[in-house]
Write a protein that holds these residues in place. Structure first.
Motif, PDB file in Angstrom:
ATOM      1  N   MET A 299      41.263  51.236  35.469  1.00 54.15           N
ATOM      2  CA  MET A 299      41.219  49.774  35.572  1.00 54.15           C
ATOM      3  C   MET A 299      41.218  49.302  37.026  1.00 54.15           C
ATOM      4  SD  MET A 299      40.937  48.334  32.642  1.00 54.15           S
ATOM      5  CE  MET A 299      41.533  46.671  32.868  1.00 54.15           C
ATOM      6  N   GLY A 300      41.894  50.054  37.887  1.00 54.15           N
ATOM      7  CA  GLY A 300      41.962  49.665  39.288  1.00 54.15           C
ATOM      8  C   GLY A 300      40.594  49.664  39.947  1.00 54.15           C
ATOM      9  N   LEU A 301      39.803  50.705  39.689  1.00 55.71           N
ATOM     10  CA  LEU A 301      38.467  50.778  40.264  1.00 55.71           C
ATOM     11  C   LEU A 301      37.569  49.694  39.680  1.00 55.71           C
ATOM     12  CD1 LEU A 301      36.642  52.310  42.189  1.00 55.71           C
ATOM     13  CD2 LEU A 301      36.048  53.866  40.320  1.00 55.71           C
ATOM     14  N   LEU A 302      37.720  49.416  38.391  1.00 49.01           N
ATOM     15  CA  LEU A 302      36.952  48.340  37.761  1.00 49.01           C
ATOM     16  C   LEU A 302      37.294  46.997  38.398  1.00 49.01           C
ATOM     17  CD1 LEU A 302      35.050  47.296  35.561  1.00 49.01           C
ATOM     18  CD2 LEU A 302      37.019  47.188  34.014  1.00 49.01           C
ATOM     19  N   GLY A 303      38.579  46.789  38.681  1.00 48.87           N
ATOM     20  CA  GLY A 303      39.005  45.544  39.318  1.00 48.87           C
ATOM     21  C   GLY A 303      38.390  45.360  40.686  1.00 48.87           C
ATOM     22  N   ILE A 304      38.298  46.436  41.444  1.00 49.83           N
ATOM     23  CA  ILE A 304      37.659  46.362  42.768  1.00 49.83           C
ATOM     24  C   ILE A 304      36.198  45.948  42.625  1.00 49.83           C
ATOM     25  CG2 ILE A 304      36.900  47.738  44.739  1.00 49.83           C
ATOM     26  CD1 ILE A 304      39.470  49.386  44.427  1.00 49.83           C
ATOM     27  N   LEU A 305      35.512  46.554  41.660  1.00 50.74           N
ATOM     28  CA  LEU A 305      34.097  46.238  41.453  1.00 50.74           C
ATOM     29  C   LEU A 305      33.900  44.810  40.964  1.00 50.74           C
ATOM     30  CD1 LEU A 305      32.921  49.586  39.794  1.00 50.74           C
ATOM     31  CD2 LEU A 305      32.569  48.834  42.163  1.00 50.74           C
ATOM     32  N   VAL A 306      34.776  44.356  40.051  1.00 46.68           N
ATOM     33  CA  VAL A 306      34.668  42.987  39.539  1.00 46.68           C
ATOM     34  C   VAL A 306      34.942  41.984  40.653  1.00 46.68           C
ATOM     35  CG1 VAL A 306      35.664  41.286  37.967  1.00 46.68           C
ATOM     36  CG2 VAL A 306      35.216  43.611  37.158  1.00 46.68           C
ATOM     37  N   GLY A 307      35.986  42.214  41.424  1.00 43.07           N
ATOM     38  CA  GLY A 307      36.316  41.315  42.533  1.00 43.07           C
ATOM     39  C   GLY A 307      35.193  41.244  43.548  1.00 43.07           C
ATOM     40  N   LEU A 308      34.624  42.396  43.869  1.00 45.40           N
ATOM     41  CA  LEU A 308      33.515  42.431  44.816  1.00 45.40           C
ATOM     42  C   LEU A 308      32.299  41.716  44.241  1.00 45.40           C
ATOM     43  CD1 LEU A 308      32.646  43.506  47.566  1.00 45.40           C
ATOM     44  CD2 LEU A 308      31.924  45.617  46.448  1.00 45.40           C
ATOM     45  N   GLY A 309      32.050  41.906  42.942  1.00 50.02           N
ATOM     46  CA  GLY A 309      30.915  41.248  42.300  1.00 50.02           C
ATOM     47  C   GLY A 309      31.054  39.733  42.322  1.00 50.02           C
ATOM     48  N   VAL A 310      32.251  39.226  42.062  1.00 49.93           N
ATOM     49  CA  VAL A 310      32.496  37.779  42.109  1.00 49.93           C
ATOM     50  C   VAL A 310      32.271  37.252  43.518  1.00 49.93           C
ATOM     51  CG1 VAL A 310      34.303  36.016  41.945  1.00 49.93           C
ATOM     52  CG2 VAL A 310      34.076  37.746  40.146  1.00 49.93           C
ATOM     53  N   LEU A 311      32.775  37.980  44.494  1.00 54.90           N
ATOM     54  CA  LEU A 311      32.624  37.558  45.890  1.00 54.90           C
ATOM     55  C   LEU A 311      31.150  37.468  46.291  1.00 54.90           C
ATOM     56  CD1 LEU A 311      33.882  36.963  48.673  1.00 54.90           C
ATOM     57  CD2 LEU A 311      33.931  39.425  49.072  1.00 54.90           C
ATOM     58  N   ILE A 312      30.384  38.504  45.981  1.00 50.62           N
ATOM     59  CA  ILE A 312      28.972  38.530  46.370  1.00 50.62           C
ATOM     60  C   ILE A 312      28.180  37.470  45.608  1.00 50.62           C
ATOM     61  CG2 ILE A 312      26.876  39.929  46.344  1.00 50.62           C
ATOM     62  CD1 ILE A 312      28.666  42.392  46.669  1.00 50.62           C
ATOM     63  N   PHE A 313      28.399  37.382  44.303  1.00 54.10           N
ATOM     64  CA  PHE A 313      27.618  36.480  43.455  1.00 54.10           C
ATOM     65  C   PHE A 313      27.794  35.026  43.880  1.00 54.10           C
ATOM     66  CE2 PHE A 313      27.203  33.793  39.651  1.00 54.10           C
ATOM     67  CZ  PHE A 313      25.932  34.153  39.223  1.00 54.10           C
ATOM     68  N   LEU A 314      29.039  34.597  44.079  1.00 54.46           N
ATOM     69  CA  LEU A 314      29.282  33.199  44.411  1.00 54.46           C
ATOM     70  C   LEU A 314      29.020  32.889  45.883  1.00 54.46           C
ATOM     71  CD1 LEU A 314      32.456  32.471  42.258  1.00 54.46           C
ATOM     72  CD2 LEU A 314      30.076  31.902  41.774  1.00 54.46           C
ATOM     73  N   ALA A 315      29.268  33.863  46.759  1.00 54.04           N
ATOM     74  CA  ALA A 315      28.972  33.637  48.181  1.00 54.04           C
ATOM     75  C   ALA A 315      27.477  33.444  48.391  1.00 54.04           C
ATOM     76  CB  ALA A 315      29.481  34.807  49.025  1.00 54.04           C
ATOM     77  N   PHE A 316      26.660  34.201  47.653  1.00 55.37           N
ATOM     78  CA  PHE A 316      25.215  34.062  47.764  1.00 55.37           C
ATOM     79  C   PHE A 316      24.756  32.680  47.336  1.00 55.37           C
ATOM     80  CE2 PHE A 316      20.829  34.730  46.118  1.00 55.37           C
ATOM     81  CZ  PHE A 316      20.232  35.127  47.309  1.00 55.37           C
ATOM     82  N   ARG A 317      25.543  32.031  46.487  1.00 58.97           N
ATOM     83  CA  ARG A 317      25.192  30.693  46.013  1.00 58.97           C
ATOM     84  C   ARG A 317      25.848  29.594  46.835  1.00 58.97           C
ATOM     85  NH1 ARG A 317      24.038  34.258  42.788  1.00 58.97           N
ATOM     86  NH2 ARG A 317      22.535  34.051  41.090  1.00 58.97           N
ATOM     87  N   GLY A 318      26.440  29.978  47.965  1.00 60.75           N
ATOM     88  CA  GLY A 318      26.924  28.985  48.911  1.00 60.75           C
ATOM     89  C   GLY A 318      28.374  28.590  48.767  1.00 60.75           C
ATOM     90  N   TRP A 319      29.138  29.267  47.905  1.00 60.66           N
ATOM     91  CA  TRP A 319      30.561  28.963  47.792  1.00 60.66           C
ATOM     92  C   TRP A 319      31.274  29.443  49.055  1.00 60.66           C
ATOM     93  CZ3 TRP A 319      33.505  27.688  43.040  1.00 60.66           C
ATOM     94  CH2 TRP A 319      32.675  27.248  42.006  1.00 60.66           C
ATOM     95  N   SER A 320      32.328  28.751  49.408  1.00 62.35           N
ATOM     96  CA  SER A 320      33.055  29.065  50.627  1.00 62.35           C
ATOM     97  C   SER A 320      33.800  30.389  50.502  1.00 62.35           C
ATOM     98  CB  SER A 320      34.052  27.957  50.972  1.00 62.35           C
ATOM     99  OG  SER A 320      34.849  28.335  52.067  1.00 62.35           O
ATOM    100  N   VAL A 321      33.613  31.253  51.487  1.00 58.60           N
ATOM    101  CA  VAL A 321      34.321  32.539  51.518  1.00 58.60           C
ATOM    102  C   VAL A 321      35.815  32.335  51.698  1.00 58.60           C
ATOM    103  CG1 VAL A 321      34.588  34.684  52.851  1.00 58.60           C
ATOM    104  CG2 VAL A 321      32.314  33.826  52.315  1.00 58.60           C
ATOM    105  N   LEU A 322      36.203  31.218  52.323  1.00 61.38           N
ATOM    106  CA  LEU A 322      37.629  30.942  52.497  1.00 61.38           C
ATOM    107  C   LEU A 322      38.353  30.889  51.157  1.00 61.38           C
ATOM    108  CD1 LEU A 322      37.528  28.144  55.239  1.00 61.38           C
ATOM    109  CD2 LEU A 322      38.078  30.561  55.534  1.00 61.38           C
TER     110      LEU A 322
END
Length: 484
Positions: free
Chosen positions: A1-24
């Protein structure tokens, strides 16, 4: 589950950042997702792990973000960058338009001018040159990228880029780490990039393709675009929204005067790194009130900060009467550093939380186990993290925060020069960071008025392929001959 969490968190970060959401906002949310999947304490990781790492990054590198953005704004508002661009235009002319744009970009960015300041000056210059020469406008972003975002960012010895500064506290190196290898890498990037651009120009002429009848590049619109701003501030040290704040000089300085502050950056950086700091008695750094720390950990940042400060004083002294509003220019330059430093620091905080997860040991062991030795695995780690975050500085810091001490232990065991690791890490961070979601790429295309479909392939060739060839060459030569 820990590795899955890293991948999910990274996926959320990339997906929304690409759409202009604030990285902050995205970075702590992604970090908490990773921690939640691993069953780790959320608030502790937010306030201690995330914020602790982000705060350390700000403490280490805010002087460079601040001084770099301020210097870039002063050079822009004084007309110095425009004067240098005009000088290159006059000397080389439309017949060598491609070379003029590349060399102008290289000159100002190696001298310490922010990448984004250079974009907003070079785009109108390139527009006029390419139109006069009949070169397709779609090649202009690649020409600007080659001069501003490749060898002057990651390979040329002494470059004051933030990417070149990041490994210094980790490896105890200077901005001039592995200078011979850096020059070789620079020659490869520049030579390959010019060959590709000239070949593309010849192919376009053979096909009957010309500049085109598109509308002028929407430079002002790009500076005000919120999407461009959010992506750009994670990539480099200047907030584009400040580009039109302040007050621009009505006349430009003479080219030699305009170039003087750039020369000051290089010379002072060299003297501080190789002459002044090594002779200072800095035993006081071992005292608890200063960390404790060492010259090896802070000397590189001191060198670059002193060089930028000297250049700032120089550009003000030369152009004091030329500035319509010096205070407003200084305010704009200082403000331009704030969002970028905190955006990158948030990415670093996310990386710290990921590195603290028990599952990260699997990732670390996999990276260190890559065949080819530590230089190959280090290059791979910085490449991948820069690609995923869309930020060379963010990806590089995450990689070194989590793996830097391990690589230093390996280096001590096998006699590997940290300067070689420094150069490999920096060049590695400047390759796959130029994927489509990279802030510099998005900003450059917006400033030039082109699209990914029109111009991105050529950016890939000069910004990624050329850099990877140079990286492979540095690893191969460094593995045989060591650092030089």
């Amino acid at each position: 589950m820990g590795l899955l969490g890293i991948l999910v968190g990274l996926g959320v970060l990339i997906f929304l950042a690409f759409r202009g959401w604030s990285v902050l906002l995205l970075a702590p949310i992604a970090a908490l997702i990773a921690a939640g999947f691993a069953g780790e304490p959320l608030l502790a990781h937010w306030t201690q792990t995330f914020m602790g790492s982000a705060a350390r990054f700000v403490a280490q590198f805010f002087p460079l973000f601040l001084l770099g953005a301020l210097f870039g704004k002063l050079m822009d508002d004084s007309g110095s960058v425009t004067s240098i661009a005009n000088f290159m235009t006059d000397r080389l002319g439309p017949s060598r338009a491609m070379l003029a744009v590349v060399l102008a970009g290289a000159l100002v960015t190696y001298g310490g001018v922010s990448l984004f300041v250079a974009f907003f000056v070079l785009a109108p210059m390139g527009l006029a040159l390419f139109r006069a020469a009949g070169i397709p406008r779609r090649l202009m972003p690649a020409a600007i990228a080659l001069g501003t975002s490749t060898f002057t960012m990651s390979a040329l010895p002494g470059t004051p880029s933030i990417q070149n500064a990041i490994p210094m506290p980790f490896f105890g190196t200077t901005p001039f780490a592995a200078p011979g290898l850096g020059i070789i890498a620079s020659a490869i990037m520049l030579g390959f990039g010019l060959w590709w651009l000239n070949s593309a120009e010849r192919r376009a002429r053979t096909a009957g393709e010309s500049f085109g009848d598109e509308a002028p590049a929407p430079v002002d619109a790009a500076a005000e675009d919120p999407l461009v701003r959010e992506r750009a501030t994670t990539a480099h040290e200047f907030d584009p929204v400040e580009i039109h704040n302040g007050a621009h000089a009505y006349t430009n300085p003479a080219p030699l005067l305009a170039m003087l502050p750039l020369t000051v950056v290089v010379v002072v950086n060299l003297l501080m790194s190789l002459v002044v700091l090594p002779r200072l008695d800095v035993s006081y750094l071992a005292e608890a009130r200063f960390g404790p720390t060492s010259l090896a950990a802070v000397g590189g940042v001191w060198s670059v900060a002193t060089a930028l400060l000297a250049a700032i004083l120089t550009v003000i002294a030369i152009n004091y009467r030329r500035f319509p509003g010096l205070r407003s220019t200084i305010d704009a330059g200082a403000n331009a550093s704030v969002l970028p430093i905190f955006s990158v620091a948030s990415l670093v905080g996310f990386g710290a939380v990921v590195a603290a997860m028990p599952a990260f040991e699997v990732v670390r062991d996999w990276v260190l186990g890559i065949e080819g030795g530590p230089l190959v695995s280090l290059a791979f780690a910085t490449n991948i993290l820069a690609a995923l975050t869309g930020s060379a500085s963010g990806g590089l810091t995450i990689a070194l925060d989590s793996l830097g001490p391990t690589y230093m232990q390996i280096a001590a065991q096998i006699g590997l020069d940290p300067a070689l690791m420094h150069r490999v890490a920096v060049i590695g961070s400047g390759t796959l960071d130029s994927l489509p979601h990279n802030g510099a790429v998005v900003t450059l295309l917006a400033v030039c008025g082109t699209t990914h479909k029109q111009s991105y392939f050529d950016i890939v060739m000069v910004g990624i392929v050329g850099a990877i060839i140079a990286l492979v060459a540095v690893i191969a030569i460094g593995s045989i001959m060591g650092s030089f």
